[in-house]
Design a protein around this motif. Structure first.
Motif, PDB file in Angstrom:
ATOM      1  N   GLU A 136     -16.396   9.126  -4.112  1.00 47.50           N
ATOM      2  CA  GLU A 136     -14.930   9.230  -4.211  1.00 47.50           C
ATOM      3  C   GLU A 136     -14.481  10.212  -3.141  1.00 47.50           C
ATOM      4  O   GLU A 136     -15.301  10.752  -2.406  1.00 47.50           O
ATOM      5  CB  GLU A 136     -14.512   9.681  -5.615  1.00 47.50           C
ATOM      6  CG  GLU A 136     -13.970   8.543  -6.480  1.00 47.50           C
ATOM      7  CD  GLU A 136     -12.668   7.936  -5.943  1.00 47.50           C
ATOM      8  OE1 GLU A 136     -11.934   8.643  -5.237  1.00 47.50           O
ATOM      9  OE2 GLU A 136     -12.379   6.768  -6.221  1.00 47.50           O
ATOM     10  N   TYR A 137     -13.162  10.454  -3.046  1.00 49.36           N
ATOM     11  CA  TYR A 137     -12.734  11.293  -1.917  1.00 49.36           C
ATOM     12  C   TYR A 137     -13.231  12.734  -2.030  1.00 49.36           C
ATOM     13  O   TYR A 137     -13.392  13.428  -1.048  1.00 49.36           O
ATOM     14  CB  TYR A 137     -11.216  11.236  -1.704  1.00 49.36           C
ATOM     15  CG  TYR A 137     -10.405  11.764  -2.860  1.00 49.36           C
ATOM     16  CD1 TYR A 137     -10.145  13.106  -2.993  1.00 49.36           C
ATOM     17  CD2 TYR A 137      -9.909  10.875  -3.832  1.00 49.36           C
ATOM     18  CE1 TYR A 137      -9.416  13.591  -4.065  1.00 49.36           C
ATOM     19  CE2 TYR A 137      -9.185  11.350  -4.902  1.00 49.36           C
ATOM     20  CZ  TYR A 137      -8.946  12.707  -5.022  1.00 49.36           C
ATOM     21  OH  TYR A 137      -8.245  13.189  -6.090  1.00 49.36           O
ATOM     22  N   LYS A 157       1.667  -8.195   4.702  1.00 42.98           N
ATOM     23  CA  LYS A 157       1.251  -6.914   4.114  1.00 42.98           C
ATOM     24  C   LYS A 157       2.440  -5.971   4.141  1.00 42.98           C
ATOM     25  O   LYS A 157       3.318  -6.078   5.005  1.00 42.98           O
ATOM     26  CB  LYS A 157       0.095  -6.307   4.924  1.00 42.98           C
ATOM     27  CG  LYS A 157      -0.723  -5.302   4.146  1.00 42.98           C
ATOM     28  CD  LYS A 157      -1.704  -5.998   3.232  1.00 42.98           C
ATOM     29  CE  LYS A 157      -2.451  -5.030   2.338  1.00 42.98           C
ATOM     30  NZ  LYS A 157      -3.505  -5.733   1.581  1.00 42.98           N
ATOM     31  N   PRO A 182      -0.579  -5.923  -5.553  1.00 47.71           N
ATOM     32  CA  PRO A 182      -1.049  -4.530  -5.464  1.00 47.71           C
ATOM     33  C   PRO A 182      -2.054  -4.342  -4.330  1.00 47.71           C
ATOM     34  O   PRO A 182      -2.716  -5.281  -3.925  1.00 47.71           O
ATOM     35  CB  PRO A 182      -1.762  -4.296  -6.807  1.00 47.71           C
ATOM     36  CG  PRO A 182      -1.469  -5.473  -7.659  1.00 47.71           C
ATOM     37  CD  PRO A 182      -1.091  -6.595  -6.755  1.00 47.71           C
ATOM     38  N   TYR A 198      -4.033  -0.635  -2.171  1.00 50.65           N
ATOM     39  CA  TYR A 198      -4.375   0.784  -2.280  1.00 50.65           C
ATOM     40  C   TYR A 198      -3.146   1.588  -2.734  1.00 50.65           C
ATOM     41  O   TYR A 198      -2.090   1.524  -2.110  1.00 50.65           O
ATOM     42  CB  TYR A 198      -4.856   1.265  -0.910  1.00 50.65           C
ATOM     43  CG  TYR A 198      -5.404   2.656  -0.911  1.00 50.65           C
ATOM     44  CD1 TYR A 198      -6.761   2.900  -1.093  1.00 50.65           C
ATOM     45  CD2 TYR A 198      -4.560   3.740  -0.736  1.00 50.65           C
ATOM     46  CE1 TYR A 198      -7.264   4.178  -1.102  1.00 50.65           C
ATOM     47  CE2 TYR A 198      -5.050   5.032  -0.738  1.00 50.65           C
ATOM     48  CZ  TYR A 198      -6.404   5.235  -0.925  1.00 50.65           C
ATOM     49  OH  TYR A 198      -6.889   6.503  -0.947  1.00 50.65           O
ATOM     50  N   GLY A 227     -15.730  -4.550   0.282  1.00 49.42           N
ATOM     51  CA  GLY A 227     -14.708  -4.594  -0.756  1.00 49.42           C
ATOM     52  C   GLY A 227     -13.362  -4.180  -0.182  1.00 49.42           C
ATOM     53  O   GLY A 227     -12.327  -4.767  -0.472  1.00 49.42           O
ATOM     54  N   LYS A 245      -7.971 -14.528   5.591  1.00 48.60           N
ATOM     55  CA  LYS A 245      -8.589 -14.520   4.258  1.00 48.60           C
ATOM     56  C   LYS A 245      -8.131 -15.737   3.451  1.00 48.60           C
ATOM     57  O   LYS A 245      -8.937 -16.442   2.857  1.00 48.60           O
ATOM     58  CB  LYS A 245      -8.161 -13.224   3.551  1.00 48.60           C
ATOM     59  CG  LYS A 245      -8.842 -12.969   2.257  1.00 48.60           C
ATOM     60  CD  LYS A 245      -8.326 -11.686   1.624  1.00 48.60           C
ATOM     61  CE  LYS A 245      -8.548 -10.472   2.491  1.00 48.60           C
ATOM     62  NZ  LYS A 245      -8.179  -9.215   1.821  1.00 48.60           N
ATOM     63  N   ARG A 303       0.828  -1.198   0.000  1.00 55.05           N
ATOM     64  CA  ARG A 303       0.000   0.000   0.000  1.00 55.05           C
ATOM     65  C   ARG A 303       0.861   1.246   0.000  1.00 55.05           C
ATOM     66  O   ARG A 303       1.840   1.313   0.753  1.00 55.05           O
ATOM     67  CB  ARG A 303      -0.874  -0.056   1.251  1.00 55.05           C
ATOM     68  CG  ARG A 303      -1.813   1.074   1.401  1.00 55.05           C
ATOM     69  CD  ARG A 303      -2.719   0.870   2.599  1.00 55.05           C
ATOM     70  NE  ARG A 303      -3.776  -0.095   2.322  1.00 55.05           N
ATOM     71  CZ  ARG A 303      -4.924  -0.154   2.974  1.00 55.05           C
ATOM     72  NH1 ARG A 303      -5.154   0.676   3.964  1.00 55.05           N
ATOM     73  NH2 ARG A 303      -5.840  -1.044   2.665  1.00 55.05           N
ATOM     74  N   ARG A 358     -15.813  11.621 -14.737  1.00 61.21           N
ATOM     75  CA  ARG A 358     -14.789  11.969 -13.733  1.00 61.21           C
ATOM     76  C   ARG A 358     -13.449  12.245 -14.408  1.00 61.21           C
ATOM     77  O   ARG A 358     -12.699  13.125 -13.998  1.00 61.21           O
ATOM     78  CB  ARG A 358     -14.668  10.834 -12.702  1.00 61.21           C
ATOM     79  CG  ARG A 358     -13.739  11.171 -11.567  1.00 61.21           C
ATOM     80  CD  ARG A 358     -13.861  10.230 -10.397  1.00 61.21           C
ATOM     81  NE  ARG A 358     -13.084  10.722  -9.274  1.00 61.21           N
ATOM     82  CZ  ARG A 358     -12.005  10.119  -8.786  1.00 61.21           C
ATOM     83  NH1 ARG A 358     -11.605   8.974  -9.298  1.00 61.21           N
ATOM     84  NH2 ARG A 358     -11.347  10.648  -7.770  1.00 61.21           N
ATOM     85  N   GLY A 396     -11.866   2.903  -7.291  1.00 64.42           N
ATOM     86  CA  GLY A 396     -10.543   2.421  -7.710  1.00 64.42           C
ATOM     87  C   GLY A 396     -10.672   1.021  -8.273  1.00 64.42           C
ATOM     88  O   GLY A 396     -11.732   0.638  -8.782  1.00 64.42           O
ATOM     89  N   ASN A 397      -9.615   0.259  -8.158  1.00 63.17           N
ATOM     90  CA  ASN A 397      -9.625  -1.088  -8.730  1.00 63.17           C
ATOM     91  C   ASN A 397     -10.805  -1.913  -8.204  1.00 63.17           C
ATOM     92  O   ASN A 397     -11.601  -2.445  -8.979  1.00 63.17           O
ATOM     93  CB  ASN A 397      -8.289  -1.772  -8.403  1.00 63.17           C
ATOM     94  CG  ASN A 397      -8.227  -3.161  -8.992  1.00 63.17           C
ATOM     95  OD1 ASN A 397      -9.141  -3.963  -8.821  1.00 63.17           O
ATOM     96  ND2 ASN A 397      -7.173  -3.479  -9.700  1.00 63.17           N
ATOM     97  N   VAL A 398     -10.944  -2.010  -6.902  1.00 58.85           N
ATOM     98  CA  VAL A 398     -11.973  -2.883  -6.322  1.00 58.85           C
ATOM     99  C   VAL A 398     -13.373  -2.303  -6.561  1.00 58.85           C
ATOM    100  O   VAL A 398     -14.274  -2.991  -7.062  1.00 58.85           O
ATOM    101  CB  VAL A 398     -11.720  -3.088  -4.807  1.00 58.85           C
ATOM    102  CG1 VAL A 398     -12.796  -3.981  -4.212  1.00 58.85           C
ATOM    103  CG2 VAL A 398     -10.336  -3.680  -4.572  1.00 58.85           C
TER     104      VAL A 398
END
Ligand code: NAD
Length: 468
Positions: free
Chosen positions: A252-253, A104, A145, A147, A326, A92, A72, A272, A230-232
């Motif tokens: 989104e942010y 991680k 990959p 965040y 997610g 997981k 990340r 966007r 994003g990706n997810v």
């Protein structure tokens, strides 16, 4: 209300589940704590001089090797977060029967503030530091990959690893989520979002569960809000829309948009891109804060941005009946209690977003096998099916149309095999944790997922003969 740390939340959930199991406390202690924590700093040259950045790699459990987990890039990265995410990876992998321990990594930077060249230097230096301490390798620890990172960063990592390990036969398996040309696998990019879709679809297929929520079975027409494009989040929204759900809210942010009639995900992404904001999408209502979007009227909420989005502060105001996590850790443990008491069905992160690590496992296998999945069998399957159809035609005296023939004989290619393996994994794992939840009289799916994974990990330690 007091919020515990992210790793503290994982421990709380672990302890809640461990009470249902009869394992020695030493064994449970071994499972829940992180095995190796590597925190390091290195200098990076920027336009303003030299900056020292902080980075981590945490390996939570070595009961299966290699360990596995994303990298990340975010200013919010800290040791507590990396430990929590590493631990979640362990559970997981166990939930979806992927034979890895959890890990991680993270670098405390805002990737948007660096040029591509600077990011490349940071990524390569980070990888070299991991090599030095044996925190990366196909049989040791395999990043992916997360965040703020993607295929590009994984390509830099594998290239750096191979440069430092010349001639390594299995070296490309040192990271997953790579571009196809660098040993990646088709379907990995979409895998986490597609997995979220399979998870939600499977949950919605259970008529008795839907009845309890006051919903009809099936995905058709269900109103969905997604946080994070994003990706997810993007892929989850896209597959849910294709599966018949209506995307009514996207956050989104910079803020969020809402239209109870729904909108097309790709059109919103185009908007966007051209305006640099999700806001002011034609026909949609603007919502100034992304967090407020979590409280919108909908059937299914998909938090797919960051952790700690649903907390004790806003949990009571959540209107969704189903939450498909997610993101990792979007719901704090005190929020969970409020949501469960409200009767909301939570598909926990450690199950719901496991599609990424599942397909990463397929990529790792592909790299070790040195052959694309489907390469050996595709044409063989097609010619067998074709012969079978010819026999059927001969016996029945009827002919298939060219279109029917083509569709029926199709042998599986890499993407078809990956998606089918992912679908099977997500369906089987859902039914497994749902059964555990029923066995323990309706405990939450999160506690059920923890019970299921702790049980698998504990058995593997016991079978190693480490604990009496
Ligand atoms: P990403 O960087 O591709 O996307 C994250 C998106 O969230 C970005 O578009 C960002 O702008 C947006 N965002 C940031 N803050 C936000 C806010 N406050 N409100 C709304 N949107 C916000 O990251 P990703 O890979 O999609 O990861 C998202 C989450 O999913 C993380 O929690 C990650 O750990 C988890 N996850 C990712 C994968 C994977 O395969 N990429 C796998 C499992 C879990």
């Amino acid at each position: 209300m007091n919020e515990t740390s992210f790793f503290g939340d994982v421990i709380t959930n672990f302890d809640k589940a461990a009470k249902y199991l009869d394992y020695p406390s030493g064994l449970l202690e071994q499972i829940k704590e992180c095995n190796s924590i590597y925190h390091f700093r290195f200098p990076v040259e920027t336009d303003d001089g030299v900056e020292v950045v902080s980075a981590w790699r945490v390996e939570h459990s070595h009961h299966r090797m290699p360990t596995k987990g994303g990298i990340r890039y975010s200013l919010d990265v800290n040791e507590d977060e990396v430990k929590a995410l590493a631990a979640l990876m362990t559970y997981k992998c166990a939930v979806v029967d992927v034979p890895f321990g959890g890990a991680k990594g993270g670098i405390k930077i805002n990737p948007k503030e660096y040029t591509a060249n600077q990011l490349q230097r940071i990524t390569r230096r980070y990888t070299a530091e991991l090599v030095k301490k044996n925190f990366i390798g196909p049989g040791v620890d395999v990043p992916a990959p997360d965040y703020g990172t993607g295929e590009r960063e994984m390509a830099w990592m594998v290239d750096t690893y191979l440069a430092l390990n010349p001639g390594s036969l299995d070296g490309t398996a040192c990271v997953t989520g790579k571009p196809i040309s660098q040993g990646g696998i088709r379907g990995r990019r979409e895998a986490t979002g597609r997995g979220v879709y399979f998870a939600v679809r499977e949950a919605c297929a259970k008529a008795d569960d839907m009845k309890k929520l006051g919903l009809t079975p099936g995905l058709e027409g269900k109103r969905v809000v997604v946080q994070g494009l994003g990706n997810v989040g993007y892929h989850a929204a896209k597959f849910l829309q294709e599966g018949g759900a209506v995307i009514v809210g996207l956050a989104e942010y910079e803020g969020a948009i809402y239209n109870p009639k729904g909108f097309d995900v790709d059109e919103v992404v185009k908007h966007r891109k051209s305006t640099r904001s999700i806001l002011s999408y034609p026909g949609a209502k603007n919502i100034s804060s992304s967090k407020d979007a979590l409280e919108l009227e909908c059937d299914i909420l998909i938090p797919a941005a960051l952790e700690k989005q649903i907390t004790g502060e806003n949990a009571a105001r959540i209107k969704a009946k189903i939450i498909g996590e997610g993101a990792n850790g979007p719901t704090s443990s005190d929020a969970e209690e409020v949501l469960v008491n409200k009767g909301i069905l939570i598909l926990p992160d450690m199950y719901c977003n496991a599609g990424g690590v599942t397909v990463s496992y397929f990529e790792w296998l592909k790299n070790l096998q040195h052959v694309r999945m489907g390469r050996m069998a595709k044409r063989y399957t097609e010619s067998s099916y074709s012969q079978l159809l010819s026999v059927i035609e001969k016996v029945t005296g009827e002919s298939f149309t060219p279109d029917e023939r083509e569709r029926t004989i199709q042998g599986p290619d890499e993407e078809a095999l990956v998606n089918s393996g992912l679908e099977d994994t997500m369906i089987s794992a859902y039914n497994e944790i749902r059964e555990v939840s029923k066995q323990y009289k309706g405990i939450s799916l999160r506690t059920a997922a923890f019970i299921s994974s702790i049980d698998k990990i504990a058995k593997s330690y016991l079978e190693m003969g480490i604990f009496p």
